[in-house]
Design an enzyme around this catalytic site. Structure first.
Site, PDB file in Angstrom:
ATOM      1  N   SER A 115      72.991 -70.674 -33.823  1.00 17.96           N
ATOM      2  CA  SER A 115      72.506 -72.030 -33.636  1.00 17.96           C
ATOM      3  C   SER A 115      73.468 -73.104 -34.111  1.00 17.96           C
ATOM      4  CB  SER A 115      71.154 -72.172 -34.327  1.00 17.96           C
ATOM      5  OG  SER A 115      70.573 -73.398 -34.009  1.00 17.96           O
ATOM      6  N   HIS A 116      73.062 -73.880 -35.098  1.00 17.34           N
ATOM      7  CA  HIS A 116      73.847 -75.036 -35.533  1.00 17.34           C
ATOM      8  C   HIS A 116      74.968 -74.644 -36.498  1.00 17.34           C
ATOM      9  CE1 HIS A 116      70.626 -74.122 -38.262  1.00 17.34           C
ATOM     10  NE2 HIS A 116      71.293 -74.697 -39.227  1.00 17.34           N
ATOM     11  N   ASP A 280      72.190 -78.805 -30.070  1.00  9.58           N
ATOM     12  CA  ASP A 280      72.917 -77.966 -31.026  1.00  9.58           C
ATOM     13  C   ASP A 280      73.595 -76.771 -30.354  1.00  9.58           C
ATOM     14  OD1 ASP A 280      70.635 -76.507 -30.454  1.00  9.58           O
ATOM     15  OD2 ASP A 280      70.539 -75.609 -32.449  1.00  9.58           O
ATOM     16  N   ASP A 282      72.912 -73.649 -29.732  1.00 10.93           N
ATOM     17  CA  ASP A 282      72.197 -72.827 -28.749  1.00 10.93           C
ATOM     18  C   ASP A 282      71.237 -73.624 -27.879  1.00 10.93           C
ATOM     19  OD1 ASP A 282      70.604 -73.246 -31.011  1.00 10.93           O
ATOM     20  OD2 ASP A 282      69.417 -71.449 -30.623  1.00 10.93           O
ATOM     21  N   ASP A 284      68.620 -75.563 -28.509  1.00  6.66           N
ATOM     22  CA  ASP A 284      67.182 -75.715 -28.744  1.00  6.66           C
ATOM     23  C   ASP A 284      66.838 -76.954 -29.574  1.00  6.66           C
ATOM     24  OD1 ASP A 284      68.166 -74.675 -31.099  1.00  6.66           O
ATOM     25  OD2 ASP A 284      66.753 -72.989 -31.218  1.00  6.66           O
ATOM     26  N   ARG A 285      67.839 -77.584 -30.186  1.00  7.00           N
ATOM     27  CA  ARG A 285      67.549 -78.794 -30.968  1.00  7.00           C
ATOM     28  C   ARG A 285      67.901 -80.045 -30.176  1.00  7.00           C
ATOM     29  NH1 ARG A 285      69.094 -77.877 -37.259  1.00  7.00           N
ATOM     30  NH2 ARG A 285      68.210 -75.789 -37.410  1.00  7.00           N
ATOM     31  N   LYS A 379      61.990 -73.803 -29.049  1.00  6.25           N
ATOM     32  CA  LYS A 379      62.222 -75.227 -28.992  1.00  6.25           C
ATOM     33  C   LYS A 379      63.271 -75.490 -27.911  1.00  6.25           C
ATOM     34  CE  LYS A 379      65.029 -75.347 -33.238  1.00  6.25           C
ATOM     35  NZ  LYS A 379      64.872 -74.061 -33.950  1.00  6.25           N
TER      36      LYS A 379
HETATM   37  C1  VG1 Z   1      66.285 -74.290 -40.041  1.00  4.77           C
HETATM   38  C2  VG1 Z   1      65.258 -75.385 -39.819  1.00  4.77           C
HETATM   39  C3  VG1 Z   1      64.038 -74.814 -39.107  1.00  4.77           C
HETATM   40  C4  VG1 Z   1      64.486 -74.154 -37.793  1.00  4.77           C
HETATM   41  C5  VG1 Z   1      65.552 -73.112 -38.080  1.00  4.77           C
HETATM   42  C6  VG1 Z   1      66.107 -72.495 -36.825  1.00  4.77           C
HETATM   43  O1  VG1 Z   1      65.753 -73.285 -40.871  1.00  4.77           O
HETATM   44  O2  VG1 Z   1      64.877 -75.966 -41.035  1.00  4.77           O
HETATM   45  O3  VG1 Z   1      63.099 -75.838 -38.871  1.00  4.77           O
HETATM   46  O4  VG1 Z   1      63.399 -73.538 -37.158  1.00  4.77           O
HETATM   47  O5  VG1 Z   1      66.635 -73.716 -38.793  1.00  4.77           O
HETATM   48  O6  VG1 Z   1      66.628 -73.477 -35.989  1.00  4.77           O
HETATM   49  P1  VG1 Z   1      66.077 -73.186 -42.437  1.00  4.77           P
HETATM   50  O7  VG1 Z   1      65.403 -71.928 -42.902  1.00  4.77           O
HETATM   51  O8  VG1 Z   1      67.553 -73.197 -42.559  1.00  4.77           O
HETATM   52  O9  VG1 Z   1      65.489 -74.424 -43.030  1.00  4.77           O
HETATM   53  V1  VG1 Z   1      67.965 -73.110 -35.059  1.00  4.77           V
HETATM   54  O10 VG1 Z   1      68.217 -74.408 -33.999  1.00  4.77           O
HETATM   55  O11 VG1 Z   1      69.051 -72.740 -36.258  1.00  4.77           O
HETATM   56  O12 VG1 Z   1      67.535 -71.732 -34.229  1.00  4.77           O
HETATM   57 CO    CO Z   2      69.357 -73.957 -32.538  1.00  2.49          CO
END
Ligand code: VG1
Ligand code: CO
Length: 546
Positions: A115-116, A280, A282, A284-285, A379
């Protein structure tokens, strides 16, 4: 094609426990011999329906994506998967993968993404399994995968040459069919079924309207170009950084005020575009910006819910809303006014799946720039952008005016998140323990104008299947609705990240123009008094404020 199936002896790795969203580790960890293979075999072992079934496979294009896909294809063949649907070039955004899993009624999918988190040989990689509903595996399933990974003794893999991932079409490999599909088509079709494309097209024809979308050199580039520029007629150049790169151009593909600063500066300059958005790694954000205006993700969820009737896919009404616990209560006010159910779930999209499957919620959101609906089970960044675009086209007002109007009706929920990234795990734990130790004593305590009404460690009972998730974040709830939340991130790969979430409702429209950090300063001070984050970590300021 000659093909030999091997049964490879292996021993378990002790660290294959999926976090908030799948298994995320440094690329170097994933590249250790047997590491990826063990985890993938554990998935095949606990999901017997994949044998003879269909698997969706793709990722965000980061470093190691292609290699991992070839390994998984060889293992899918050896484990008897009948058909694998792969995104062209190995590319599938997370919401597009969810769309394919559902549309083709498959037995699940493997999504390769961190992801990010940054990408590259020294950076992060990740993998997660999504179930046939298209959503991230619920805790029960990730628990089974982890358990299996802890006792694994061998995996199965076929010796075949690398397959061509770049040409759409079907290839037969022994008894398995590999279907390389256009990464965007099915997803774009789904978007067309939800939003008013004619109206959005008309918006781009007006000389008065302009937009920038920052794909951050991550997976959304091809999706945004096709939908915004090709289908909706936005001028070329509307999509910035649209070429997916293995290292995201050395950036941090996290659409927030810090990491998408270039876009933010563009929207905050004089005569900047009317609408700005970013996605982001992947896809989804989403981050939503107006000219000189930032929409908090919590507000975005509330505004979309309150305006859903303007958008074709939701014109018949929405069933309910769910938000993650640290997300502000702005959406709750909308649900109450609409007379629909509202749910508060732990952080992570996997907790929304049951509610959507049961038809109890239509819209879901997280404060971490995640919003989506039951059109998929993930998302969906571009979906949120198109929802806003559709709204702008219908209402003909600016982003800022729409949000300010919302505040006038519902009050403003001032909201901020302070992240202390990459801190020493023991120091982060010490701050958390300091809060935990006070939970019972905090009730009734006064801090300036704020009195603690309740303090607890958030636990959630799923209303659909009764499963319980404990230890989901420490909450300090004040009389009148202000809140502090402390939790440790479950997506990082080095050290610990401590997140502080702060919110307060302001009913008085005369005060809605205040600066967020100033409006929340007293609560931020109380948080430090309770947790001593800066004392424990030696950090004077958070690494990221959103
Ligand atoms: C973070 C965010 C959470 C989100 C998760 C995955 O998790 O706070 O809201 O669902 O990332 O998003 P954490 O445990 O680091 O707070 V993504 O776009 O990384 O799949
Ligand atoms: Co993501």
């Amino acid at each position: 094609m000659s093909m030999k199936i091997r049964r490879v002896e292996t021993t378990p790795f002790s660290d294959q426990k999926p976090g908030t969203s799948g298994l995320r580790k440094k690329v170097k960890v994933f590249r250790q011999p047997h590491y990826l293979e063990n985890f993938v075999q554990a998935v095949f072992d606990v999901r017997p329906s994949l044998k003879g079934g269909v698997l969706v496979l793709g990722g965000d294009g980061r470093y190691f994506n292609r290699e991992a896909i070839q390994i998984i294809l060889r293992m899918a063949l050896a484990n008897g998967v009948a058909r694998v649907i792969v995104g062209q070039g190995g590319i599938l955004s997370t919401p597009a993968a969810s769309c394919l899993i559902r549309k083709y009624k498959t037995q699940g999918g493997l999504i390769l993404s961190a992801s990010h988190n940054p990408g590259g040989p020294e950076e992060d990689f990740g993998i997660k399994f999504n179930t046939p509903n298209g959503g991230p595996a619920p805790e029960k399933v990730t628990g089974e995968i982890h358990e299996r990974a802890c006792e694994i003794t061998h995996y199965r893999i076929a010796d075949i040459p690398d397959l061509d991932l770049d040409t759409p079409g079907r290839t037969t490999v022994g008894p398995m069919v590999v279907a390389v599909v256009d990464s965007v088509n099915d997803y774009a079709e789904l978007m067309q079924s939800l939003f008013d494309f004619d109206r959005m097209q008309a918006l781009f024809k007006e000389d008065r309207f302009s937009m920038r979308f920052d794909a951050m050199h991550a997976v959304t580039g091809p999706y945004a170009r096709r939908i915004l520029e090709d289908m909706l007629g936005a001028p070329a150049g509307t999509v910035m950084n649209g070429q997916p790169l293995e290292d995201f151009g050395k950036g941090h593909p996290d659409p927030n005020l810090v990491h998408a600063k270039g876009l933010v500066d563009t929207l905050f300059r004089d005569n900047g575009p009317d609408f700005g958005a970013a996605s982001d790694g992947d896809g989804d954000r989403n981050m939503i910006l107006g000219r000189h205006f930032f929409v908090t993700p919590s507000d975005s969820l509330a505004v979309l819910a309150a305006n859903a009737h303007h958008v074709p896919g939701y014109a018949k009404g929405i069933r309910g809303i769910a938000r993650s616990m640290p997300t502000s209560q702005a959406a709750d006010r909308v649900a109450e006014k609409m007379g629909i159910e509202c749910f508060e779930t732990p952080t992570g999209w996997k907790y929304f799946g049951n509610l959507m499957d049961a038809g109890r919620v239509t819209l879901c959101g997280e404060e971490s720039f995640g919003t989506s609906s039951d059109h998929v089970r993930e998302k969906d960044g571009l979906w949120a952008v198109l929802f806003w675009l559709n709204l702008l086209a219908v209402r003909g007002e600016s982003v800022a005016d729409i949000v300010r109007d919302h505040w006038r009706q519902f009050g403003r929920d001032f909201y901020t998140r302070h992240d202390y990234e990459g801190v020493d795990a023991a120091q982060a734990e010490a701050a958390m323990n300091q809060v935990r130790g006070q939970l019972t004593a905090l009730k009734g305590r006064r801090f300036g104008d704020f009195t603690v009404a309740q303090a607890d460690d958030f636990a959630y009972t799923d209303p659909v299947d009764g499963s319980v998730a404990e230890g989901q974040g420490l909450r300090v709830l004040f009389e009148g609705g202000a809140r502090l939340v402390f939790r440790l991130s479950g997506t990082g790969t080095a050290g610990a990240t401590l997140r502080l979430y702060v919110e307060r409702h302001e009913a008085d429209p005369a005060r809605h123009g205040e600066d967020t950090q100033e409006a929340l300063a007293p609560l931020i001070g109380i948080a430090e008094e309770i947790a001593g984050i800066q004392t424990h970590t030696g950090r004077e300021t958070p690494s990221v404020i959103t």
